[in-house]
Write an enzyme that holds these catalytic residues in place. Structure first.
Site, PDB file in Angstrom:
ATOM      1  N   SER A  47      99.503  41.100  49.756  1.00  0.00           N
ATOM      2  CA  SER A  47      99.347  41.924  48.561  1.00  0.00           C
ATOM      3  C   SER A  47      99.196  43.407  48.890  1.00  0.00           C
ATOM      4  CB  SER A  47      98.135  41.455  47.749  1.00  0.00           C
ATOM      5  OG  SER A  47      98.337  40.154  47.257  1.00  0.00           O
ATOM      6  N   GLY A 217     100.283  38.327  45.287  1.00  0.00           N
ATOM      7  CA  GLY A 217     101.429  39.043  45.832  1.00  0.00           C
ATOM      8  C   GLY A 217     101.353  40.512  45.474  1.00  0.00           C
ATOM      9  N   GLY A 219     102.577  44.426  44.101  1.00  0.00           N
ATOM     10  CA  GLY A 219     103.390  45.130  43.126  1.00  0.00           C
ATOM     11  C   GLY A 219     103.077  44.870  41.672  1.00  0.00           C
ATOM     12  N   CYS A 244      95.436  36.014  40.985  1.00  0.00           N
ATOM     13  CA  CYS A 244      95.762  37.434  41.144  1.00  0.00           C
ATOM     14  C   CYS A 244      97.102  37.759  40.474  1.00  0.00           C
ATOM     15  CB  CYS A 244      95.732  37.830  42.619  1.00  0.00           C
ATOM     16  SG  CYS A 244      95.497  39.615  42.874  1.00  0.00           S
ATOM     17  N   LEU A 245      98.148  38.053  41.235  1.00  0.00           N
ATOM     18  CA  LEU A 245      99.451  38.289  40.619  1.00  0.00           C
ATOM     19  C   LEU A 245      99.880  37.085  39.794  1.00  0.00           C
ATOM     20  CD1 LEU A 245     102.027  40.034  40.314  1.00  0.00           C
ATOM     21  CD2 LEU A 245     102.899  38.918  42.382  1.00  0.00           C
ATOM     22  N   GLN A 248      98.469  37.312  36.360  1.00  0.00           N
ATOM     23  CA  GLN A 248      99.187  38.277  35.527  1.00  0.00           C
ATOM     24  C   GLN A 248     100.521  37.717  35.050  1.00  0.00           C
ATOM     25  OE1 GLN A 248      99.440  41.494  38.317  1.00  0.00           O
ATOM     26  NE2 GLN A 248      97.212  41.569  38.591  1.00  0.00           N
ATOM     27  N   ASN A 286      91.681  42.214  45.025  1.00  0.00           N
ATOM     28  CA  ASN A 286      92.717  43.096  45.536  1.00  0.00           C
ATOM     29  C   ASN A 286      93.847  43.163  44.522  1.00  0.00           C
ATOM     30  OD1 ASN A 286      94.684  44.498  46.904  1.00  0.00           O
ATOM     31  ND2 ASN A 286      95.257  42.768  48.207  1.00  0.00           N
ATOM     32  N   TYR A 289      96.735  45.833  38.809  1.00  0.00           N
ATOM     33  CA  TYR A 289      97.109  45.567  37.419  1.00  0.00           C
ATOM     34  C   TYR A 289      96.176  44.550  36.782  1.00  0.00           C
ATOM     35  CZ  TYR A 289     101.357  48.075  38.616  1.00  0.00           C
ATOM     36  OH  TYR A 289     102.238  49.039  39.014  1.00  0.00           O
ATOM     37  N   HIS A 329      89.907  36.453  43.879  1.00  0.00           N
ATOM     38  CA  HIS A 329      90.371  35.523  44.911  1.00  0.00           C
ATOM     39  C   HIS A 329      89.318  34.453  45.178  1.00  0.00           C
ATOM     40  CE1 HIS A 329      94.182  37.257  46.349  1.00  0.00           C
ATOM     41  NE2 HIS A 329      93.680  38.387  45.875  1.00  0.00           N
ATOM     42  N   GLU A 331      89.521  31.910  47.056  1.00  0.00           N
ATOM     43  CA  GLU A 331      89.514  31.460  48.451  1.00  0.00           C
ATOM     44  C   GLU A 331      88.588  32.298  49.319  1.00  0.00           C
ATOM     45  OE1 GLU A 331      92.505  34.702  48.246  1.00  0.00           O
ATOM     46  OE2 GLU A 331      91.966  33.004  46.979  1.00  0.00           O
TER      47      GLU A 331
END
Length: 361
Positions: A47, A217, A219, A244-245, A248, A286, A289, A329, A331
Site C-alpha cells: 500500500s 492496496g 492508490g 482497507c482499499l 473502499q 495506512n 481515502y 488493518h 491483521e
C-alpha cells in the site's frame, strides 16, 4: 553528503544521506507514519507503493531487519526520511541493519531531517508530491505519476496461487495484499486462492469459494472503477470481507463514494469505536481515502466502526448481504492485535451463510 527534500508547496528540507547518494531524483507522494516500531512491515507493505515515508519517531532502525516480518518479498516505498537511524541492529533475530536492507534495494534514506517541522507541514497542507535529490534548486523537477491503477497492477500477482488446505476456501482478490492477511486466514483453518485484482467474476466463481476477501492496496479506489460491476456481483453472491482499499471498493461497488483525507491515517495507535460491541480498540492504519457517510444512503450499508479522532468511517456491514468491511488493518502488523476478531467474525459469517449462495443478477 548533503541531500535535499523538495515539496510541491515550495519548501526544501535538508539532511544527510544515510545510504548511498541516489544516482537520480526520487519522486513520490510524501506521507508520514506515527508508530514507534514496525518500520520493516511499513517498508514492505504494498500500500506504500512509490511513496516517500517520513517516520515521526526520532530513532528508527535500532532492532534491525529480520527474516520473518516482511509483508511482501520486496520493499515498495520510494524513499525514507528519518531524524536518526542506527548503524547497528540490537536484536537477536536481526539479519540486516536498516541501512543495509535499504541499500540492497537501492532505496535512499535521508537522515538528520527536521521531521517534526516536516510533519507539521504535511498536516497543515496535506500529502503532496515530493522529490529527493542530491542537487540544489531541483524543485521545478517535481512531477507525480497519477496512474494509480497501474500501481495496483504493479503490486498484484499475475496468476492464481493456492495456499493451505483448510476447510474454508477463501478467494483473496489481490490488490497488493499483506502477507499477514494471508497468514491470518491460514491460521483459521482456511485454504486460500489468491487471484490477480482484475480476475473476472465468472473466473472467480469457478474456484467455488466459501468466501471472498478484498485486500488492501495502493492508490485511489476510483481508479479501479472498471472493476465495480464484477465486484458488485461477487459481494451479492458470497460472504465477503473488505480490508482497507477493499473496504473502499466494496462501498463504491454498491454506489457509495470516497474522498481523500488531507494527510491520511498511517500509524499503529488509531482509536476506533465499534458500534456493535460499544467498545474501543486501537488499530493499525495506512490509507489516504475514506468512504463518505452521506453517500451510503440507498446502498444497504450500515456504519459499524468510526475513527475517534476525526469521525471518519472505519467499517461497514450490509443489511441484505453477508458483507463486512474495515478501513483499519485487523491483521495488526505492525500494530496492536485488538482487531483480530474481525477474521473470526468473517469465518462465522461464512458458516452462517453456508449454502446461501445467490445467483448473479
Amino acid at each position: 553528503m548533503k541531500g535535499s527534500l523538495y515539496l510541491k508547496s515550495g519548501e526544501c528540507f535538508e539532511g544527510e544521506w544515510l545510504t548511498a547518494v541516489p544516482e537520480q531524483h526520487i519522486q513520490g507522494e510524501i506521507v508520514f507514519f506515527t508508530g514507534m516500531t514496525g518500520y520493516q512491515e511499513v517498508l514492505t507493505d504494498p500500500s506504500y507503493k512509490d511513496q516517500i515515508i517520513v517516520f515521526t519517531y526520532p530513532l528508527i532502525g535500532n532492532y534491525g531487519i529480520n527474516q520473518e516480518d516482511f509483508e511482501s518479498k520486496i520493499p515498495h516505498v520510494a524513499g525514507v526520511i528519518v531524524y536518526e537511524s542506527h548503524e547497528a541492529a540490537y536484536h537477536y533475530e536481526a539479519k540486516w541493519t536498516l541501512k543495509e536492507y535499504l541499500q540492497k534495494w537501492n532505496i535512499p534514506m535521508l537522515g538528520r531531517v527536521d521531521t517534526r517541522a516536516l510533519v507539521k507541514k504535511i498536516r497543515n497542507e496535506g500529502t503532496m508530491p515530493a522529490l529527493l535529490t542530491a542537487e540544489k534548486h531541483a524543485e521545478k523537477l517535481i512531477r507525480l505519476n497519477t496512474d494509480l491503477g497501474y500501481k495496483v497492477r504493479s503490486v498484484s500477482g499475475t496468476e492464481a496461487k493456492m495456499y493451505g488446505d483448510g476447510d474454508f476456501h477463501i478467494v483473496l482478490i489481490d490488490f497488493g495484499y499483506k502477507k499477514s492477511i494471508l497468514s491470518s486466514l491460514l491460521e483459521r483453518n482456511c485454504r486460500v486462492t489468491a487471484v490477480p485484482f482484475d480476475t473476472p467474476a465468472k473466473e472467480i466463481e469457478k474456484f467455488h469459494p466459501d468466501g471472498i476477501l478484498l485486500s488492501n492496496g495502493p492508490g485511489d479506489p476510483k481508479e479501479l472503477a472498471g472493476l465495480m460491476p464484477d465486484l458488485n456481483k461477487l459481494l451479492r453472491r458470497y460472504p465477503t470481507l473488505g480490508i482497507c482499499l477493499g473496504h473502499q471498493l466494496a462501498a463504491l461497488s454498491f454506489g457509495g463514494n470516497t474522498q481523500k483525507l488531507a494527510f491520511g491515517h498511517r500509524g499503529a495507535n488509531h482509536p476506533i469505536k465499534d458500534i456493535k460491541t460499544n467498545s474501543v480498540l486501537m488499530s493499525s492504519q495506512n490509507h489516504s481515502y475514506v468512504v463518505e457517510e452521506k453517500s451510503l444512503r440507498g446502498t444497504g450499508f450500515n456504519v459499524r466502526f468510526y475513527h475517534l479522532h476525526d469521525g471518519s468511517i472505519e467499517g461497514l456491514t450490509h443489511q441484505d448481504y453477508p458483507v463486512q468491511t474495515v478501513q483499519f488493518h485487523p491483521e495488526s502488523n505492525p500494530g496492536p492485535a485488538d482487531g483480530e476478531y474481525i477474521f473470526d467474525e468473517f469465518i462465522e459469517l461464512i458458516k452462517t451463510n453456508n449454502g446461501r449462495i445467490f445467483a448473479y443478477a
